[in-house]
Design a protein around this motif. Structure first.
Motif, PDB file in Angstrom:
ATOM      1  N   SER A   4       0.843  -1.179   0.000  1.00  0.00           N
ATOM      2  CA  SER A   4       0.000   0.000   0.000  1.00  0.00           C
ATOM      3  C   SER A   4       0.886   1.238   0.000  1.00  0.00           C
ATOM      4  O   SER A   4       1.758   1.371   0.872  1.00  0.00           O
ATOM      5  N   LEU A   5       0.676   2.111  -0.958  1.00  0.00           N
ATOM      6  CA  LEU A   5       1.460   3.350  -1.004  1.00  0.00           C
ATOM      7  C   LEU A   5       1.315   4.106   0.308  1.00  0.00           C
ATOM      8  O   LEU A   5       2.293   4.535   0.903  1.00  0.00           O
ATOM      9  N   GLY A   6       0.098   4.249   0.776  1.00  0.00           N
ATOM     10  CA  GLY A   6      -0.138   4.991   2.017  1.00  0.00           C
ATOM     11  C   GLY A   6       0.582   4.389   3.202  1.00  0.00           C
ATOM     12  O   GLY A   6       1.232   5.093   3.976  1.00  0.00           O
ATOM     13  N   GLY A  28       6.972  20.369  -0.485  1.00  0.00           N
ATOM     14  CA  GLY A  28       6.252  21.475  -1.114  1.00  0.00           C
ATOM     15  C   GLY A  28       4.768  21.201  -1.282  1.00  0.00           C
ATOM     16  O   GLY A  28       4.128  21.694  -2.209  1.00  0.00           O
ATOM     17  N   ILE A  29       4.211  20.392  -0.360  1.00  0.00           N
ATOM     18  CA  ILE A  29       2.784  20.100  -0.372  1.00  0.00           C
ATOM     19  C   ILE A  29       2.231  20.409   1.007  1.00  0.00           C
ATOM     20  O   ILE A  29       2.976  20.679   1.943  1.00  0.00           O
ATOM     21  N   THR A  30       0.927  20.335   1.151  1.00  0.00           N
ATOM     22  CA  THR A  30       0.326  20.583   2.453  1.00  0.00           C
ATOM     23  C   THR A  30       0.319  19.296   3.279  1.00  0.00           C
ATOM     24  O   THR A  30       0.356  18.193   2.737  1.00  0.00           O
ATOM     25  N   ALA A  31       0.248  19.454   4.585  1.00  0.00           N
ATOM     26  CA  ALA A  31       0.157  18.291   5.468  1.00  0.00           C
ATOM     27  C   ALA A  31      -1.135  17.524   5.191  1.00  0.00           C
ATOM     28  O   ALA A  31      -1.170  16.296   5.265  1.00  0.00           O
ATOM     29  N   LYS A  32      -2.187  18.246   4.848  1.00  0.00           N
ATOM     30  CA  LYS A  32      -3.471  17.606   4.519  1.00  0.00           C
ATOM     31  C   LYS A  32      -3.316  16.718   3.292  1.00  0.00           C
ATOM     32  O   LYS A  32      -3.823  15.592   3.255  1.00  0.00           O
ATOM     33  N   GLU A  33      -2.616  17.206   2.284  1.00  0.00           N
ATOM     34  CA  GLU A  33      -2.385  16.430   1.070  1.00  0.00           C
ATOM     35  C   GLU A  33      -1.587  15.162   1.399  1.00  0.00           C
ATOM     36  O   GLU A  33      -1.933  14.068   0.956  1.00  0.00           O
ATOM     37  N   GLU A  38      -1.155   9.220   2.634  1.00  0.00           N
ATOM     38  CA  GLU A  38      -0.834   8.199   3.634  1.00  0.00           C
ATOM     39  C   GLU A  38      -2.036   7.336   3.984  1.00  0.00           C
ATOM     40  O   GLU A  38      -1.879   6.205   4.444  1.00  0.00           O
ATOM     41  N   ARG A  39      -3.229   7.842   3.795  1.00  0.00           N
ATOM     42  CA  ARG A  39      -4.436   7.066   4.085  1.00  0.00           C
ATOM     43  C   ARG A  39      -5.043   6.464   2.820  1.00  0.00           C
ATOM     44  O   ARG A  39      -6.138   5.910   2.849  1.00  0.00           O
ATOM     45  N   ASP A  40      -4.319   6.569   1.708  1.00  0.00           N
ATOM     46  CA  ASP A  40      -4.784   6.038   0.409  1.00  0.00           C
ATOM     47  C   ASP A  40      -6.134   6.624  -0.003  1.00  0.00           C
ATOM     48  O   ASP A  40      -6.949   5.948  -0.626  1.00  0.00           O
TER      49      ASP A  40
END
Length: 68
Positions: A4-6, A28-33, A38-40
């Motif tokens: 799983s990638l996440g 360079g991304i948001t923590a939300k992204e 991480e949660r797939d």
């Protein structure tokens, strides 16, 4: 075995003992992204996937196909 990638992203981050916001900032991304990855819940672009793999010093195949 297909991983799983996440799950792999979480494992790598935990191995480095880094909070999501620090990894996200470095990428360079948001923590939300990052949380979505991480949660797939969201699939990232190829460009971002390469950037993430480089950050963790692994190749893209390891990120998406292996159990880390």
């Amino acid at each position: 075995m297909i991983g799983s990638l996440g799950l792999n992203l979480r494992i790598l981050r935990f191995k480095l003992n880094l909070p999501q916001y620090k990894v996200a900032e470095s990428l360079g991304i948001t923590a939300k992204e990052l949380s979505y990855y991480e949660r797939d819940l969201e699939v990232t672009s190829t460009v971002k996937l390469i950037k993430i793999a480089n950050f963790y010093c692994v190749n893209v195949k390891q990120l998406i196909e292996e159990d880390l």
